[in-house]
Design an enzyme around this catalytic site. Structure first.
Site, short mmCIF file in Angstrom:
data_model
loop_
_atom_site.label_atom_id
_atom_site.label_comp_id
_atom_site.label_asym_id
_atom_site.label_seq_id
_atom_site.Cartn_x
_atom_site.Cartn_y
_atom_site.Cartn_z
N SER A 95 -37.53 -8.87 11.78
CA SER A 95 -37.89 -10.01 10.95
C SER A 95 -38.84 -9.53 9.86
CB SER A 95 -38.50 -11.13 11.80
OG SER A 95 -38.64 -12.32 11.04
N HIS A 155 -33.67 -11.07 9.89
CA HIS A 155 -33.87 -12.44 9.41
C HIS A 155 -33.93 -12.43 7.88
CE1 HIS A 155 -35.93 -13.55 13.49
NE2 HIS A 155 -34.61 -13.44 13.59
N ASP A 199 -37.99 -14.24 18.74
CA ASP A 199 -36.56 -13.94 18.71
C ASP A 199 -36.33 -12.49 19.13
OD1 ASP A 199 -33.85 -14.28 18.31
OD2 ASP A 199 -33.94 -13.77 16.18
#
Length: 392
Positions: free
Chosen positions: A210, A237, A334
């Site tokens: 991310s 992401h 995540d």
């Protein structure tokens, strides 16, 4: 300077400086941020004023437009990193040409980017506000010293590689982290990583990242020799419209054929796929050494789509061994459950360490569950994965 902590900056409220040459856009961004609990301490309408505002207000984060008079956003990012290092979040228009410039800004020191709000008020504005506020909060918590440490190690590795071919062929991470314009034309560094090793006909590597991830993902992919026979899946992401350009960048710097994933395709050894923004990527089968991939638009997981958890869980269920998962820098959780699924399936799990993570959130949470076998700095992740895949 911001730290990697996810619990807040210097105080309970994140402080921001807004940089945009449009007064309307500055007003809109200010409203969205203040409604989301962000304190806007200053504004600037070009890059040179932005540098002055950062020095004056010492904010936690800067939102930066790209195209501006006098000094553009990329030049401003460089100047801020030189004069008063502060996390910078780029606001990028949803266009391919802006994607190229946005990635250049990340190369110069920006920590993340978000799609620039449109001028019209629509039903999607609450979602736009939520995404903007979350990105600002995340960027404000980036540890810039981690980026500096990783850049320093990149420079050291490049210097070592250019002055000593013997060092390039030795063991350790230095042989696989040299920064190069294109690995397609010159594969010597990663070829050295494969020297003296044999690999299975097919292995699967899943990488999740991310905030702060793009450059680390590039580093890991560039350290993988084609001879390792991997099928690589990347979940970074990133908004829709940018993952295609990200795939092209990875393809330029890797011996692997890297593309944005497509519905129902099959990939074999030597191929890597990036989950497209706005879609979940799942592994639905593994036959004759080829992974079958599917794309879905089911509900976001942990507020994101694509989600690392989903591709890791599906790989644990459907991909043949050997299987390895890597969880890189990022805020939130995540990938934490996905790492556990792969560990339970007998796969190998690697988490990026705190010292080189821009945000030590996702890796930290995975480590705390006990599902991570190896914690490694960014420059050693590729080598650690290769050691796992290499046959005795």
């Amino acid at each position: 300077m911001s730290t990697a902590s996810e619990s807040g900056g210097r105080g309970s409220t994140t402080r921001a400086v807004i940089v945009d040459d449009s007064r309307f856009m500055r007003t809109l961004i200010r409203r969205l941020l203040e409604e989301g609990g962000i304190e806007v301490v200053g504004e600037a309408d070009d890059g040179s004023e932005a540098v002055d505002a950062v020095v004056e207000y010492d904010p936690d984060v800067v939102t930066m437009d790209i195209e501006m008079p006098t000094m553009n956003g990329i030049e401003a990012v460089e100047a801020i990193m030189d004069e008063h290092p502060t996390p910078v979040l780029m606001l990028s228009a949803h266009a391919e040409e802006d994607a190229d410039v946005t990635f250049e800004a990340l190369d110069r020191g920006a920590v993340d980017f978000v799609t620039k709000p449109g001028g019209e008020v629509t039903s999607s504005m609450p979602q736009v506000k939520r995404e903007l506020v979350e990105k600002v909060e995340s960027a404000a918590r980036v540890d810039l010293s981690a980026n500096a440490r990783m850049s320093s190690k990149n420079a050291s590795a490049a210097t070592s590689a250019s002055t000593s071919s013997a060092e390039r062929t030795g063991a350790g991470a230095s042989g696989v982290t040299t920064s190069r314009p294109s690995r397609k034309a010159d594969s010597e560094p990663s070829a050295s990583a494969a020297a003296g090793r044999s690999y299975p006909d097919a292995g699967t590597l899943v990488i999740g990242a991310s905030t702060g991830g793009p450059n680390v993902v590039e580093r890991v992919l560039s350290g993988l020799p084609r001879a390792a026979n991997l099928r690589v899946l990347v979940v970074q992401h990133m908004p829709e419209g940018f993952t295609g350009r990200f795939s092209t960048r990875l393809d330029d710097k890797s011996e692997y054929t890297v593309q944005e994933a497509e519905e129902s395709e099959r990939i074999g050894p030597g191929e890597a796929r990036v989950a497209p923004g706005g879609h979940h990527l799942v592994v639905s089968g593994d036959r004759n050494g080829r992974l079958r991939l599917e794309l879905t638009e089911t509900e976001p997981i942990h507020g994101v789509r694509p989600a690392v958890d989903l591709v890791m869980a599906s790989a644990a269920e459907n991909a043949a061994h050997p299987l390895c998962a890597v969880l890189l820098t990022g805020m939130g959780r995540d990938g934490v459950d996905g790492m556990g699924r792969i560990a339970d399936a007998g796969g190998h799990t690697i988490a990026q360490d705190e010292a080189t993570s821009a945000i030590f959130g996702m890796p930290k949470r995975a480590i705390e569950t006990g599902s991570v076998e190896t914690v490694a700095p960014a420059e050693e992740i590729a080598e650690n994965a290769l050691q796992y895949f290499a046959e005795e």
